[in-house]
Scaffold this motif. Structure first.
Motif, PDB file in Angstrom:
ATOM      1  N   PRO A 136       0.804  -1.232   0.000  1.00 43.71           N
ATOM      2  CA  PRO A 136       0.000   0.000   0.000  1.00 43.71           C
ATOM      3  C   PRO A 136       0.834   1.278   0.000  1.00 43.71           C
ATOM      4  CG  PRO A 136      -0.853  -1.596   1.576  1.00 43.71           C
ATOM      5  CD  PRO A 136       0.455  -2.140   1.108  1.00 43.71           C
ATOM      6  N   ALA A 137       2.004   1.257   0.630  1.00 42.46           N
ATOM      7  CA  ALA A 137       2.825   2.464   0.728  1.00 42.46           C
ATOM      8  C   ALA A 137       3.631   2.744  -0.539  1.00 42.46           C
ATOM      9  CB  ALA A 137       3.777   2.350   1.917  1.00 42.46           C
ATOM     10  N   HIS A 138       3.603   1.820  -1.490  1.00 41.32           N
ATOM     11  CA  HIS A 138       4.379   2.000  -2.719  1.00 41.32           C
ATOM     12  C   HIS A 138       3.712   3.021  -3.635  1.00 41.32           C
ATOM     13  CE1 HIS A 138       5.283   1.023  -6.977  1.00 41.32           C
ATOM     14  NE2 HIS A 138       6.524   0.902  -6.494  1.00 41.32           N
ATOM     15  N   LEU A 139       4.506   4.000  -4.155  1.00 40.84           N
ATOM     16  CA  LEU A 139       3.983   4.990  -5.093  1.00 40.84           C
ATOM     17  C   LEU A 139       4.373   4.675  -6.530  1.00 40.84           C
ATOM     18  CD1 LEU A 139       4.522   8.411  -3.264  1.00 40.84           C
ATOM     19  CD2 LEU A 139       2.369   7.219  -3.672  1.00 40.84           C
ATOM     20  N   ALA A 140       5.668   4.532  -6.765  1.00 38.67           N
ATOM     21  CA  ALA A 140       6.153   4.270  -8.122  1.00 38.67           C
ATOM     22  C   ALA A 140       7.559   3.709  -8.049  1.00 38.67           C
ATOM     23  CB  ALA A 140       6.144   5.549  -8.951  1.00 38.67           C
ATOM     24  N   THR A 141       7.925   2.949  -9.067  1.00 42.53           N
ATOM     25  CA  THR A 141       9.275   2.404  -9.171  1.00 42.53           C
ATOM     26  C   THR A 141       9.773   2.591 -10.599  1.00 42.53           C
ATOM     27  OG1 THR A 141       8.836   0.725  -7.481  1.00 42.53           O
ATOM     28  CG2 THR A 141      10.708   0.348  -8.940  1.00 42.53           C
ATOM     29  N   HIS A 142      11.027   3.007 -10.712  1.00 45.70           N
ATOM     30  CA  HIS A 142      11.638   3.196 -12.020  1.00 45.70           C
ATOM     31  C   HIS A 142      12.958   2.431 -12.061  1.00 45.70           C
ATOM     32  CE1 HIS A 142       8.719   6.324 -12.607  1.00 45.70           C
ATOM     33  NE2 HIS A 142       9.163   6.987 -11.555  1.00 45.70           N
ATOM     34  N   PRO A 143      13.202   1.680 -13.131  1.00 43.05           N
ATOM     35  CA  PRO A 143      14.504   1.019 -13.242  1.00 43.05           C
ATOM     36  C   PRO A 143      15.617   2.040 -13.354  1.00 43.05           C
ATOM     37  CG  PRO A 143      13.295   0.859 -15.300  1.00 43.05           C
ATOM     38  CD  PRO A 143      12.345   1.438 -14.298  1.00 43.05           C
ATOM     39  N   ASP A 144      16.776   1.692 -12.851  1.00 35.98           N
ATOM     40  CA  ASP A 144      17.936   2.579 -12.953  1.00 35.98           C
ATOM     41  C   ASP A 144      18.242   2.820 -14.417  1.00 35.98           C
ATOM     42  OD1 ASP A 144      19.968   4.165 -12.127  1.00 35.98           O
ATOM     43  OD2 ASP A 144      21.143   2.584 -11.178  1.00 35.98           O
ATOM     44  N   SER A 145      18.908   3.928 -14.710  1.00 40.94           N
ATOM     45  CA  SER A 145      19.267   4.243 -16.085  1.00 40.94           C
ATOM     46  C   SER A 145      20.742   4.583 -16.151  1.00 40.94           C
ATOM     47  CB  SER A 145      18.414   5.401 -16.602  1.00 40.94           C
ATOM     48  OG  SER A 145      18.450   6.487 -15.715  1.00 40.94           O
ATOM     49  N   TYR A 146      21.290   4.450 -17.333  1.00 44.52           N
ATOM     50  CA  TYR A 146      22.730   4.588 -17.506  1.00 44.52           C
ATOM     51  C   TYR A 146      23.012   5.407 -18.747  1.00 44.52           C
ATOM     52  CZ  TYR A 146      22.378   0.660 -14.345  1.00 44.52           C
ATOM     53  OH  TYR A 146      22.039  -0.136 -13.293  1.00 44.52           O
ATOM     54  N   GLY A 147      24.199   5.965 -18.810  1.00 43.45           N
ATOM     55  CA  GLY A 147      24.520   6.739 -19.992  1.00 43.45           C
ATOM     56  C   GLY A 147      25.976   7.096 -20.077  1.00 43.45           C
ATOM     57  N   THR A 148      26.278   7.963 -21.029  1.00 43.21           N
ATOM     58  CA  THR A 148      27.645   8.372 -21.300  1.00 43.21           C
ATOM     59  C   THR A 148      27.792   9.870 -21.104  1.00 43.21           C
ATOM     60  OG1 THR A 148      27.086   8.582 -23.635  1.00 43.21           O
ATOM     61  CG2 THR A 148      27.999   6.477 -22.901  1.00 43.21           C
ATOM     62  N   LEU A 149      29.016  10.357 -21.295  1.00 43.59           N
ATOM     63  CA  LEU A 149      29.286  11.763 -21.039  1.00 43.59           C
ATOM     64  C   LEU A 149      28.558  12.739 -21.984  1.00 43.59           C
ATOM     65  CD1 LEU A 149      33.064  11.541 -20.330  1.00 43.59           C
ATOM     66  CD2 LEU A 149      31.286  12.155 -18.750  1.00 43.59           C
ATOM     67  N   HIS A 150      27.996  13.865 -21.449  1.00 46.16           N
ATOM     68  CA  HIS A 150      27.410  15.088 -22.199  1.00 46.16           C
ATOM     69  C   HIS A 150      28.565  15.977 -22.728  1.00 46.16           C
ATOM     70  CE1 HIS A 150      23.486  17.642 -21.285  1.00 46.16           C
ATOM     71  NE2 HIS A 150      23.058  16.554 -21.972  1.00 46.16           N
TER      72      HIS A 150
END
Length: 762
Positions: free
Chosen positions: A91-105
């Motif tokens: 019940p206390a759960h709102l949302a979950t997002h998988p981690d994300s990864y990337g490279t340099l800007h």
């Protein structure tokens, strides 16, 4: 004054889904903390209990990574698909997002910005004394002279941060300048990335150079005699040289150069906990809704704590709708050029000592003797004239100075490669690519001439067979015109997530900026030799953001009571839109006048920002009302605000921002804006409105004059914009028309200027 990047982190977007497989990976979990049972004394204990209670039929057990105390209400954890399903059922759960990864800007910038030791913002702000700037980046090289603490007072007692130990880093690496250094890599390591001495230091020490460069740009101590291999000699100094630096390393030089969103969020969370006053991030995530973007989430929490957050706009220009980090609580910074140029001179000589001298672009990093050397020019043979690939005979060219004519069939890089292949001593080439060269392009002794000078040299050599030349490298000059220009790579508005909010906010120096570098890391290449330096010239919006956060530190020192929005407003309403030729700031890509979608309100002017006269202020509730207008779900708004009982006083997209944006779509061409101005002068004042509007844009302001009482008093006004759509079509940059509203006081001492922009919807 004594006075050295091009990185912008792009990370793949969040995906919200209910996983059904058993892939074990990191997730960011948002929780309703109002549901925490009274039996738990802390959120951390509660989260630990929740994670440990999740059953696992096979595979690895769930494991907690980070507990976030400020940026979100929740934690990150290693979970399988079945773990996630169990968690989502709570019940206390709102949302979950998988981690994300990337490279340099990337210094002449203090003087170019008008900062002076005797007058103006520098001495008024005590050079940023005792302000604390958190840099979220790739780490830091603490031994750099830019982080010397000589003459600095003790660390402020309010500081709660630490200097952590790790590979080639310990607490003694911190001092009164570098007062904190931490690293965050749990999320990246859980993905199996190899963080070791081979790729990076598993510590706050910088392996890539980016963090060292940005930190010294924002707050580097003065370093006399800095240069980039003979170019840009002088004193390297940050925007706020007496400010403190705290480094939060979240970006790592793994085999794939990646960072995890969980780690970025943890770094921002810790910076807030430690007590930074300002924060700069020269990195970004894709253009996703604010509840999916960790920088937007972290910056909202920071703003709520009164922490000014500056972010790079991105290096995805020059096309429209390429802005990153465009939340209204973030100061979004684009990149502009400086008036400093880098060159080599070529003096050509023919029979009778008749000479001609030209100056061309060069960054070649070595001083080599070229005096009265013969020039090879394949005149009469078009292929040889343009030095196309494999067109020359090495036995004819070796040891000579090669001259290559302009051609759209053989670019400057091909010509340089051909000179190298044939063992020429140096090359003089003619190109229209000049403004787009980077220092790293000049691995070979080359002088790049523009088309006009190229024709002069070509005509000179055509008449006489035996021409010789003298070449002198390592020339720096400080009157390059026109400057500033909006650089080609700087991302442009509108902002795709909220196009009705003009972004970027401002532009700042971001091209060939001299700042600190690591002495054990390649800084340049000359032939087959890799050269090292303590300072390096680099470019990118990564360099622009630390300029702004440093200036913001100075403003905060002068005006400690100003809000985050007040500082941003002062920077925006005092920004300028003309260059050093008194013409409009140009777009480097097109060579014509830029517009607010390129540069926002304009180029920052630190000294004017110190005394803006009026400011457009905003509260946290204003930002909440803005979020309420975005058609987000209740849970999504709760994720951003971190409140279970948030209140929308009104659903208001038209917040009190220092710019005006009309998006044209479905024949909608009229918009009314409501704004409130606050007097920040020490005395009452009267201002009148002046509107600059192009044909096709009708702007009305009510009332036309505002009378302010003492400091802190406010006045409201309404601005109505009507755009004539007749014959207008979306162009490549999507801009319709633009003008400006200026509020000017009776003494004409203060001009409070805001852009008014109409742009087509994507």
């Amino acid at each position: 004054m004594c006075s050295k990047l091009l990185f912008f982190l792009v990370i793949t977007g969040f995906v919200t889904s209910s996983a059904t497989d058993d892939v074990y990976m990191p997730y960011i979990v948002h929780m309703d903390t109002s549901a925490m049972p009274a039996t738990f004394s802390t959120h951390e204990h509660w989260y630990e209990s929740l994670v440990s209670s999740i059953g696992s039929s096979r595979g690895k057990p769930p494991r907690l990574l980070y507990v976030y105390r400020h940026v979100i209400k929740g934690f990150s954890a290693m979970l399988s698909g079945s773990h996630l399903q169990q968690l989502q059922a709570m019940p206390a759960h709102l949302a979950t997002h998988p981690d994300s990864y990337g490279t340099l800007h990337t210094t002449r910038t203090p003087s170019f910005l008008g900062l002076n030791k005797q007058t103006g913002l520098w001495p008024a702000g005590k050079f940023g004394n005792d302000t604390i700037i958190g840099i979220i980046d790739t780490g830091i090289w603490p031994e750099s002279k830019s982080f010397d603490d000589k003459g600095m007072p003790p660390v402020p007692e309010r500081w709660r941060g630490a200097c952590e130990t790790g590979v080639e880093f310990n607490t003694s690496n911190c001092n009164r300048k570098l007062i904190g250094a931490r690293s965050f890599s749990k999320g990246l390591k859980e993905r199996g990335m190899n963080i070791s001495e081979i790729y990076d230091y598993d510590s706050p020490r910088d392996f890539m150079g980016h963090g060292t460069h940005t930190a010294s740009t924002a707050a580097g101590s003065p370093v006399c005699g800095a240069d980039y291999f003979g170019y840009a000699k002088g004193t390297a100094v940050g925007m706020a040289p007496m400010a403190r630096v705290a480094m939060y390393k979240v970006l790592w030089a793994t085999d794939t150069f990646e960072s995890a969103a969980t780690d970025v969020l943890a770094g921002m969370d810790q910076a807030i906990e430690d007590g930074v006053d300002l924060m700069s991030l020269s990195l970004g995530f894709p253009q996703t809704p604010f509840f999916d973007n960790v920088i937007a989430l972290g910056a909202f929490a920071a703003t709520e704590q009164g922490i000014f957050v500056s972010c790079s706009a991105g290096n995805s220009g020059p096309h429209a709708y390429t802005i990153f980090n465009g939340a209204p609580w973030i100061t979004t910074v684009g990149a502009s050029t400086l008036d400093r140029g880098y060159a080599a001179s070529a003096t050509l000589r023919r029979e009778g000592n008749d000479t001609t001298e030209v100056l061309g672009l060069s960054f070649y990093p070595e001083s080599i003797l070229i005096f009265d050397d013969p020039v090879y020019y394949g005149k009469g043979n078009t292929t040889k004239e343009i030095c196309s690939s494999n067109s020359l005979d090495a036995s004819e060219v070796a040891g000579k100075i090669l001259f290559c004519s302009y051609s759209n069939k053989s670019d400057a890089f091909t010509q340089m490669d051909e000179a190298n292949r044939t063992s020429a001593k140096a090359v003089i080439l003619v190109t229209d690519f000049g403004p787009f060269f980077r220092p790293s392009d000049f691995y070979f002794p080359a002088v790049a001439l523009g088309l006009k000078d190229g024709e002069i040299v070509k005509d000179f050599m055509t008449k006489i067979v035996n021409t010789t030349v003298d070449i002198k490298f390592q020339i720096t000059f400080s009157d390059q015109k026109p400057a500033p220009q909006v650089v080609y790579f700087s991302s442009r508005g509108p902002y795709r997530i909220t196009p009705g909010l003009l972004k970027p906010d401002v532009v700042a120096p971001g091209v060939n900026v001299l700042a600190a570098w690591m002495p054990n890391r390649e800084a340049a290449v000359a032939g087959s030799d890799y050269l090292v330096s303590d300072y390096r010239l680099l470019s990118g919006t990564s360099m622009s953001s630390p300029h702004v956060v440093g200036v913001a530190a100075l403003l905060r020192a002068v005006h400690p009571g100003w809000s985050v929005a007040a500082i941003r407003s002062a920077l925006m309403t005092t920004a300028y839109t003309t260059d050093n030729t008194h013409g409009p700031i140009l777009d480097m890509t097109t060579g014509v006048a830029g517009n607010p979608l390129d540069y926002g309100s304009g180029h920052i002017d630190p000294n004017k920002a110190m005394d803006p006269g009026l400011i457009y202020d905003l509260s946290v509730q204003d930002y909440i009302d803005f979020v309420c207008s975005l058609n987000y779900t209740q849970e999504q708004v709760r994720i951003i605000t971190r409140r279970s009982n948030y209140t929308c006083t009104t659903s208001n997209f038209d917040i009190n921002y220092p710019s005006f944006m009309v998006i044209l779509y479905n024949n909608v061409s009229t918009q009314t804006f409501k704004r409130v101005l606050t007097n920040v002068q020490d005395s009452p004042a009267v201002y009148h409105a002046v509107v600059e509007a192009p044909i096709g844009m009708n702007v009305t302001v009510e009332p036309q004059a505002l009378s302010f009482g003492p400091k802190g008093s406010t006045q409201a006004f309404t601005l109505r914009v009507e755009v004539d759509l007749g014959g207008m079509r979306p162009e490549s940059n999507y801009i319709g028309n633009y003008g400006h509203l200026s509020w000017i006081d009776k003494e004409q001492k203060h001009v409070v200027r805001s852009p008014i922009v109409s742009a087509f919807a994507p």
